[in-house]
Design a protein around this motif. Sequence first.
Motif, PDB file in Angstrom:
ATOM      1  N   LYS A  17       0.857  -1.182   0.000  1.00 55.65           N
ATOM      2  CA  LYS A  17       0.000   0.000   0.000  1.00 55.65           C
ATOM      3  C   LYS A  17       0.896   1.235   0.000  1.00 55.65           C
ATOM      4  CE  LYS A  17      -3.455  -2.366   2.751  1.00 55.65           C
ATOM      5  NZ  LYS A  17      -4.104  -2.427   4.060  1.00 55.65           N
ATOM      6  N   ARG A  18       0.314   2.398  -0.279  1.00 56.97           N
ATOM      7  CA  ARG A  18       1.099   3.639  -0.380  1.00 56.97           C
ATOM      8  C   ARG A  18       1.931   3.887   0.883  1.00 56.97           C
ATOM      9  NH1 ARG A  18      -0.554   7.951  -3.557  1.00 56.97           N
ATOM     10  NH2 ARG A  18      -2.638   7.091  -3.371  1.00 56.97           N
ATOM     11  N   SER A  19       1.325   3.766   2.040  1.00 54.95           N
ATOM     12  CA  SER A  19       2.051   4.029   3.285  1.00 54.95           C
ATOM     13  C   SER A  19       3.159   3.001   3.503  1.00 54.95           C
ATOM     14  CB  SER A  19       1.101   4.053   4.482  1.00 54.95           C
ATOM     15  OG  SER A  19       0.454   2.804   4.624  1.00 54.95           O
ATOM     16  N   GLU A  20       2.907   1.753   3.115  1.00 59.21           N
ATOM     17  CA  GLU A  20       3.924   0.709   3.248  1.00 59.21           C
ATOM     18  C   GLU A  20       5.078   0.945   2.274  1.00 59.21           C
ATOM     19  OE1 GLU A  20       1.125  -3.072   4.513  1.00 59.21           O
ATOM     20  OE2 GLU A  20       1.272  -2.524   2.390  1.00 59.21           O
ATOM     21  N   ALA A  21       4.746   1.342   1.047  1.00 63.51           N
ATOM     22  CA  ALA A  21       5.776   1.617   0.041  1.00 63.51           C
ATOM     23  C   ALA A  21       6.637   2.797   0.474  1.00 63.51           C
ATOM     24  CB  ALA A  21       5.135   1.888  -1.318  1.00 63.51           C
ATOM     25  N   PRO A  40       1.738   2.730  -9.604  1.00 60.38           N
ATOM     26  CA  PRO A  40       1.085   1.654  -8.856  1.00 60.38           C
ATOM     27  C   PRO A  40       0.258   0.760  -9.775  1.00 60.38           C
ATOM     28  CG  PRO A  40      -0.092   3.703  -8.547  1.00 60.38           C
ATOM     29  CD  PRO A  40       1.138   4.029  -9.356  1.00 60.38           C
ATOM     30  N   VAL A  41      -0.073  -0.416  -9.264  1.00 64.46           N
ATOM     31  CA  VAL A  41      -0.882  -1.390  -9.982  1.00 64.46           C
ATOM     32  C   VAL A  41      -2.229  -1.482  -9.277  1.00 64.46           C
ATOM     33  CG1 VAL A  41      -1.040  -3.831 -10.636  1.00 64.46           C
ATOM     34  CG2 VAL A  41       1.182  -2.686 -10.614  1.00 64.46           C
ATOM     35  N   GLU A  42      -3.289  -1.580 -10.041  1.00 66.37           N
ATOM     36  CA  GLU A  42      -4.619  -1.726  -9.458  1.00 66.37           C
ATOM     37  C   GLU A  42      -5.045  -3.182  -9.614  1.00 66.37           C
ATOM     38  OE1 GLU A  42      -8.878   0.646  -9.439  1.00 66.37           O
ATOM     39  OE2 GLU A  42      -7.570   0.851 -11.174  1.00 66.37           O
ATOM     40  N   LEU A  43      -4.675  -4.028  -8.632  1.00 66.43           N
ATOM     41  CA  LEU A  43      -5.029  -5.444  -8.693  1.00 66.43           C
ATOM     42  C   LEU A  43      -6.508  -5.646  -8.390  1.00 66.43           C
ATOM     43  CD1 LEU A  43      -1.985  -7.144  -6.923  1.00 66.43           C
ATOM     44  CD2 LEU A  43      -2.458  -6.978  -9.362  1.00 66.43           C
ATOM     45  N   LYS A  44      -7.021  -4.844  -7.513  1.00 64.90           N
ATOM     46  CA  LYS A  44      -8.440  -4.871  -7.133  1.00 64.90           C
ATOM     47  C   LYS A  44      -8.960  -3.462  -7.338  1.00 64.90           C
ATOM     48  CE  LYS A  44     -10.684  -4.832  -2.882  1.00 64.90           C
ATOM     49  NZ  LYS A  44     -10.667  -5.119  -1.469  1.00 64.90           N
ATOM     50  N   GLN A  45     -10.142  -3.333  -7.888  1.00 65.59           N
ATOM     51  CA  GLN A  45     -10.677  -2.011  -8.203  1.00 65.59           C
ATOM     52  C   GLN A  45     -10.643  -1.098  -6.979  1.00 65.59           C
ATOM     53  OE1 GLN A  45     -14.574  -2.024  -9.928  1.00 65.59           O
ATOM     54  NE2 GLN A  45     -14.558   0.166 -10.290  1.00 65.59           N
ATOM     55  N   GLY A  46     -10.017   0.074  -7.174  1.00 64.94           N
ATOM     56  CA  GLY A  46      -9.932   1.068  -6.110  1.00 64.94           C
ATOM     57  C   GLY A  46      -8.789   0.862  -5.146  1.00 64.94           C
ATOM     58  N   LEU A  48      -4.777   0.740  -5.006  1.00 66.68           N
ATOM     59  CA  LEU A  48      -3.487   0.931  -5.674  1.00 66.68           C
ATOM     60  C   LEU A  48      -2.380   0.317  -4.831  1.00 66.68           C
ATOM     61  CD1 LEU A  48      -3.834   4.627  -6.886  1.00 66.68           C
ATOM     62  CD2 LEU A  48      -4.205   2.527  -8.184  1.00 66.68           C
ATOM     63  N   LEU A  49      -1.527  -0.469  -5.497  1.00 65.93           N
ATOM     64  CA  LEU A  49      -0.425  -1.145  -4.818  1.00 65.93           C
ATOM     65  C   LEU A  49       0.867  -0.936  -5.594  1.00 65.93           C
ATOM     66  CD1 LEU A  49      -2.281  -4.507  -4.116  1.00 65.93           C
ATOM     67  CD2 LEU A  49      -1.834  -2.684  -2.462  1.00 65.93           C
ATOM     68  N   TRP A  50       1.977  -0.801  -4.863  1.00 61.19           N
ATOM     69  CA  TRP A  50       3.289  -0.625  -5.461  1.00 61.19           C
ATOM     70  C   TRP A  50       4.052  -1.929  -5.357  1.00 61.19           C
ATOM     71  CZ3 TRP A  50       0.353   3.183  -3.794  1.00 61.19           C
ATOM     72  CH2 TRP A  50       0.377   4.396  -4.473  1.00 61.19           C
ATOM     73  N   ASP A  51       4.688  -2.313  -6.468  1.00 59.46           N
ATOM     74  CA  ASP A  51       5.470  -3.546  -6.525  1.00 59.46           C
ATOM     75  C   ASP A  51       6.838  -3.302  -5.888  1.00 59.46           C
ATOM     76  OD1 ASP A  51       7.083  -5.738  -7.319  1.00 59.46           O
ATOM     77  OD2 ASP A  51       5.893  -6.017  -9.127  1.00 59.46           O
ATOM     78  N   ARG A  52       7.177  -4.110  -4.906  1.00 61.12           N
ATOM     79  CA  ARG A  52       8.458  -3.982  -4.204  1.00 61.12           C
ATOM     80  C   ARG A  52       9.632  -4.090  -5.178  1.00 61.12           C
ATOM     81  NH1 ARG A  52       9.743  -5.330   1.295  1.00 61.12           N
ATOM     82  NH2 ARG A  52       7.624  -6.078   1.506  1.00 61.12           N
ATOM     83  N   HIS A  53       9.508  -4.951  -6.192  1.00 57.03           N
ATOM     84  CA  HIS A  53      10.592  -5.118  -7.173  1.00 57.03           C
ATOM     85  C   HIS A  53      10.809  -3.833  -7.975  1.00 57.03           C
ATOM     86  CE1 HIS A  53       9.922  -9.766  -7.225  1.00 57.03           C
ATOM     87  NE2 HIS A  53      10.350  -9.320  -6.065  1.00 57.03           N
TER      88      HIS A  53
END
Length: 78
Positions: A17-21, A40-46, A48-53
């Motif tokens: 998540k944004r705060s985790e990234a 970010p990637v939207e894996l689930k609608q609404g 946003l997630l950032w890929d650690r890689h």
Amino acid sequence: MATTNLNISVTNKRMLKRSEAASYTGLAVKHFQMACPVRPVELKQGSLLWDRHDLDLWIDDVKSGSVTDTRESILDRL
């Protein structure tokens, strides 16, 4: 004296998540939003997630000096 065994398994999440990234990169959320070019990637609608890689690649680029911001790249992030 009694002994007890404790088995702990820790799995690092790949998508953050944004705060985790922001925390992962060592930046405050506000600064992370302005500085990070990783989309970010939207894996689930609404959601946003950032890929650690991708974050790791960005950090490696910054460390190597290969990241140079242009006016256009800065405006794209705003």
